[in-house]
Design an enzyme around this catalytic site. Sequence first.
Site, PDB file in Angstrom:
ATOM      1  N   ASP A 258       1.284  -1.089   0.237  1.00 23.33           N
ATOM      2  CA  ASP A 258      -0.185   0.341  -0.014  1.00 23.33           C
ATOM      3  C   ASP A 258       1.130   1.380  -0.413  1.00 23.33           C
ATOM      4  O   ASP A 258       2.246   1.674  -0.471  1.00 23.33           O
ATOM      5  CB  ASP A 258      -1.215   0.386   1.530  1.00 23.33           C
TER       6      ASP A 258
ATOM      7  N   HIS B  40       1.441  -8.956  -3.739  1.00 23.88           N
ATOM      8  CA  HIS B  40       0.282  -8.517  -3.507  1.00 23.88           C
ATOM      9  C   HIS B  40       0.664  -6.745  -3.042  1.00 23.88           C
ATOM     10  O   HIS B  40       1.243  -6.580  -2.140  1.00 23.88           O
ATOM     11  CB  HIS B  40      -0.430  -8.766  -2.020  1.00 23.88           C
TER      12      HIS B  40
ATOM     13  N   ASP C 257       1.403 -18.484  -5.501  1.00 25.80           N
ATOM     14  CA  ASP C 257       1.612 -17.179  -5.976  1.00 25.80           C
ATOM     15  C   ASP C 257      -0.113 -16.311  -7.063  1.00 25.80           C
ATOM     16  O   ASP C 257      -0.357 -16.703  -8.041  1.00 25.80           O
ATOM     17  CB  ASP C 257       2.632 -17.325  -6.811  1.00 25.80           C
TER      18      ASP C 257
ATOM     19  N   GLU D 275       1.541 -10.531   0.540  1.00 32.80           N
ATOM     20  CA  GLU D 275       2.351  -9.385   1.221  1.00 32.80           C
ATOM     21  C   GLU D 275       3.612  -8.514   1.496  1.00 32.80           C
ATOM     22  O   GLU D 275       4.406 -10.256   1.359  1.00 32.80           O
ATOM     23  CB  GLU D 275       1.991  -9.161   2.918  1.00 32.80           C
TER      24      GLU D 275
END
Length: 474
Positions: A83, A386, A430, A439
Amino acid sequence: MLKLLAFVAVVASSVWAAGPVTGGGHPAHNYASALGKSILFYDAQRSGKLPHNNPIHWRGDSALHDKGDNGEDLTGGWYDAGDNVKFNLPMASSATILLWGMIQWKDAYQSANQLNQMYDMIKWPLDYFLKCWNPHTHTYYAQVGDGNADHSFWGRPEDMKMNRPAFKVTASKPGSDVAGETAAALAAGSIAFKSHDHGYSGKLLTAAKSLYTFAKSHKGIYSQSIHNAAQFYSSSGYKDELCEAAIWLYKATGDKGYLNEAKSYHENAWAWALSWDDKKVACQLLLFEATKDNAYKTEVEGYFKGWLPGGSIKYTPCGLAWRDQWGSTRYAANSAFVALMAADHGINALQYRKWAQSQINYILGDNNKCFSYMIGFGNKYPLRPHHRAASCPNIPQTCSSNVLHSSSPSPHVLVGALVGGPDARDQYTDKRDDYVHNEVACDYNSGFQSALAGLTHLVHVKSLPQADKAKCKC
């Protein structure tokens, strides 16, 4: 005769620096190569105006308007994970662990030809921490970006248009944990930069002292003051961070007042793990290094009684010490780092080094899939982490949440990133939207990178032990 004595002294000094002799082994993987790749991951996490030597061609300037309540410049720092929020508690924890490994095993970075890259990389969060702290107003900005707004956006950091509020701790809304951990990072930074940039080192130390004074004078848990942080990085306490700050200031200054304060914050308990929230074992090991008091050594050994085979930690069939499904590789790597550091200080050197080697070897490919959980290392590694920025095609192509659920490999290889890792049965898929196992984060790589530095050092000084046979060897 004098020359002979001098030579003996040099040899003795070299052996002490390497810890007890445990050599004879050959590295199962190229730890130095992995070390350099981890640095690149942190470069990919940079926020703000990127330098001319930015090695990540698919990253550009971002979040150039990050500001405090009174217009303070809060650009820079690292994005936390996949993020684009800047959470200072895990960021500072990561910086402290990275600096600890850099200080202890500087020769590893030199032998890997990565020392300048490491200085360049680690200066980025330190510069940001200096911006966040105002000693005149007793204000420390501990977060930039609203976690909820950010997590509803899937796109490049360069394309963000949402409001990015800044959150601070003050005398009336304290945060001893985040302020203490940042003071620890700044103090460690002052040691690391002392021979590299003396003026900058002094600046870091001055800030560390005043920030630590603020942290201990206005005690409180930061996530009770910053409610937005509580949803993502809720802190369980602040004594461990104050201990870390005090002991690093002692290491930086030699002032025994700091050492006595570190002792007062020490907790006689076995840590659950070394993590962004729990630094008890770090405090215990640093106090043992400073005092040689066997009480602290016993606590460190107690920690590893839980972590080594036969203890309370579950092991996967292929041998990963599996603490939790969230970042299983992260916890194993963090403990591997502590084991290597403890070994350097004479605690069960052979046993701890062999165990640490087994954990890092598992992560780099000695597992049932012959698979590296570090992106870009080896022949098989995750292609769909991610991570927003890596998942987006080159500008000006659009990027949206459709990418999140796409099965296509990310267009950019997030070199050096450590993914969360396998489940308790060594199983891993994956898959980009499986954030539990895919993550990546600044704190995931920190202990891992410093463990790689420790192993690179052992290879360099020919003290790497012969590893036990891997349970699942390729």
